[in-house]
Structures are given as C-alpha cells and as structure tokens.
Design a protein around this motif. Structure first.
Motif, PDB file in Angstrom:
ATOM      1  N   ASN A 147       0.714  -1.015  -0.235  1.00 12.38           N
ATOM      2  CA  ASN A 147      -0.282   0.521  -0.546  1.00 12.38           C
ATOM      3  C   ASN A 147       0.888   0.757  -0.155  1.00 12.38           C
ATOM      4  OD1 ASN A 147      -2.887   0.422  -0.042  1.00 12.38           O
ATOM      5  ND2 ASN A 147      -2.555  -1.281   1.355  1.00 12.38           N
ATOM      6  N   TYR A 148       0.228   2.469  -0.303  1.00  8.91           N
ATOM      7  CA  TYR A 148       1.007   3.699  -0.586  1.00  8.91           C
ATOM      8  C   TYR A 148       0.128   4.676   0.338  1.00  8.91           C
ATOM      9  CZ  TYR A 148       4.448   7.307  -2.106  1.00  8.91           C
ATOM     10  OH  TYR A 148       4.865   8.063  -1.457  1.00  8.91           O
ATOM     11  N   TYR A 149       1.033   5.221   1.000  1.00  8.96           N
ATOM     12  CA  TYR A 149       0.052   6.005   2.158  1.00  8.96           C
ATOM     13  C   TYR A 149       0.813   7.526   2.492  1.00  8.96           C
ATOM     14  CZ  TYR A 149      -1.997   1.456   4.181  1.00  8.96           C
ATOM     15  OH  TYR A 149      -2.217   0.844   4.264  1.00  8.96           O
ATOM     16  N   SER A 150      -0.079   7.813   2.830  1.00 12.25           N
ATOM     17  CA  SER A 150       0.520   9.819   2.928  1.00 12.25           C
ATOM     18  C   SER A 150      -0.024   9.775   4.187  1.00 12.25           C
ATOM     19  CB  SER A 150      -0.012  10.940   2.327  1.00 12.25           C
ATOM     20  OG  SER A 150      -0.079  12.079   1.159  1.00 12.25           O
ATOM     21  N   ILE A 151       0.766  10.375   4.634  1.00 10.24           N
ATOM     22  CA  ILE A 151       0.456  10.702   6.641  1.00 10.24           C
ATOM     23  C   ILE A 151       1.523  12.366   6.591  1.00 10.24           C
ATOM     24  CG2 ILE A 151       1.838  11.014   8.732  1.00 10.24           C
ATOM     25  CD1 ILE A 151       3.418   8.179   8.165  1.00 10.24           C
ATOM     26  N   VAL A 152       0.116  13.050   6.980  1.00  9.27           N
ATOM     27  CA  VAL A 152      -0.116  14.145   6.523  1.00  9.27           C
ATOM     28  C   VAL A 152      -0.553  14.468   8.129  1.00  9.27           C
ATOM     29  CG1 VAL A 152      -1.833  16.518   6.004  1.00  9.27           C
ATOM     30  CG2 VAL A 152      -1.314  14.221   4.539  1.00  9.27           C
TER      31      VAL A 152
END
Ligand code: SF4
Length: 227
Positions: A147-152
């Motif tokens: 998976n690919y995640y953005s931690i904002v």
C-alpha cells in the motif's frame, strides 16, 4: 537521464514550469537569493522525526545525511532490504539516473508499504506526483508495493507556546497507480528538455506562484523587461 541526477524535487519543479527545471539544471546560479527560515526548517525536521519514531520505532536510516550521496543511499537501502529490518527511513531507489527517496518503507510480509510525510499546508498535487514517481521507480526495482500512504500532519501552537501535533494516515495507492502512463510521458519530455541547447521561452505568469513561488522569478522578470 544520462549523467544527470534526477529526483522527486526535480520532477515537482518541471511539473510547475519547464523553464524553471531547465534553469535549475543548467544555470542554478541564476536562482533568486532565498532567505530560508532555519527555525521553521529545524522545527519541521523535529516534527517529522517525532512522528516517524512514534509510528515506526525500529527504523533504519538510509538517507544522504547518513551515507553522503544518492548512490551510497541506494546501495545502503539494498543492504537493509536484504536484512531482516522492518522499516527503512529515507529509502533510496534508482532507475537509470533517476533517484527517489521514500520517507518510510515498512515491511508487510513479502510486500512493502510506502509512507510519505507531508505538512497539511503542502500542495496536494505534490503528494500525488511524488507518489506516482516513487511507485514507478519501485516497480523498476522489482519491489512489490502493498500500500501507499500519505501521513498528513498538522501543527498548532497552544496557549503555552507548545506545538500540538495531529496527523491523518491517508491511503493514496489508487491515485499513484492511476497516473503511471502520464508520468512516463512527462519523464520522456523532461529528458528531451534537459538536452536542449536553449532556455525554454516561457514568460512569467500565474503559474510562477502556483503551487510554489518560483525561485527564478526575479531572473525571469528582469529578462522579460529587457526583451
Ligand atoms: S519565474 Fe515563472 S516562467 Fe520563470 S522559470 Fe519560474 S515559473 Fe517559469
């Protein structure tokens, strides 16, 4: 891109303006003098370190500040991958002369999950473009992405002048896989652009400040006034 090191930030620059990319590559001395706010840069680094260590306490570092160069970071990343380490910070991959750095790569059985850390104030277009590029390079390296995640993250100062940190983890794999075809086309345009003999003829306009203020603005404005 033969003999030219290309990274995520070069792609973001070229996506905003071909001329900015070309000038930065061939005439970096023409950049405007930028007075960086070291305090906010330091604060940003501290926040990212706090967040990554909180979420991934057992990470190993492969970034340039540890290794000294893109090539060494790439070699170090490969070594860590073949070890039993669970998490790599600033993992570096290479395809031809294109490099990418990934904030966090975390092992999930036989796959790897990628995480990029962004300030909520960063342009969303940068997040997707960076992820698209990283996904492309990872595929070329035979890395199977889970998976690919953005931690904002978001920061606010409370009444005691202490920074409160909150964050959201947002899955963005669908978006970064959707734009692979467009990315290949953009990369081949940039490759041609890098080799051309003259500065692209692009006049300053609205694009110079969206999403970031271009650091060749004074040069461009001055040249335009002298035409
Ligand atoms: S100032 Fe505007 S036209 Fe000039 S390089 Fe930057 S973005 Fe391009």
């Amino acid at each position: 891109m033969e003999n030219l090191i290309f990274t995520n930030s070069a792609l973001i620059r070229a996506n905003q303006c071909n001329k900015s990319y070309y000038l930065n590559l061939h005439y970096p001395e023409l950049r405007d003098e930028v007075h960086e706010n070291h305090r906010s840069l330091l604060e940003r680094r501290k926040i990212i370190a706090k967040l990554t260590n909180h979420l991934f306490p057992k990470g190993k570092y492969a970034g340039i500040d540890v290794t000294g160069s893109c090539e060494m970071s790439y070699a170090h990343t490969k070594d860590i991958i073949t070890s039993d380490a669970e998490t790599i910070f600033n993992a570096c991959f290479k395809y031809n002369d294109m490099f990418c750095f990934i904030d966090v790569l975390h092992r999930d059985r036989d796959k790897w999950n990628a995480f990029e850390i962004w300030d909520k104030k960063d342009p969303n277009s940068h997040i997707i473009l960076t992820g698209t590029y990283q996904h492309f390079i990872l595929q070329k390296n035979g890395i199977t992405l889970g998976n690919y995640y953005s931690i904002v993250y978001n920061t606010t100062r409370n009444n005691d002048d202490v920074i409160d940190l909150t964050y959201d983890i947002v899955p963005i794999k669908n978006q970064v896989t959707e734009y692979q075809q467009n990315l290949c086309q953009k990369l081949s345009e940039i490759k041609k652009l890098a080799k051309q003999n003259s500065i692209p003829e692009i006049n300053p306009g609205k694009h110079c400040s969206v999403p970031n203020k271009c650091d060749f603005y004074n040069y461009c404005k001055f040249s335009e006034n002298n035409n």
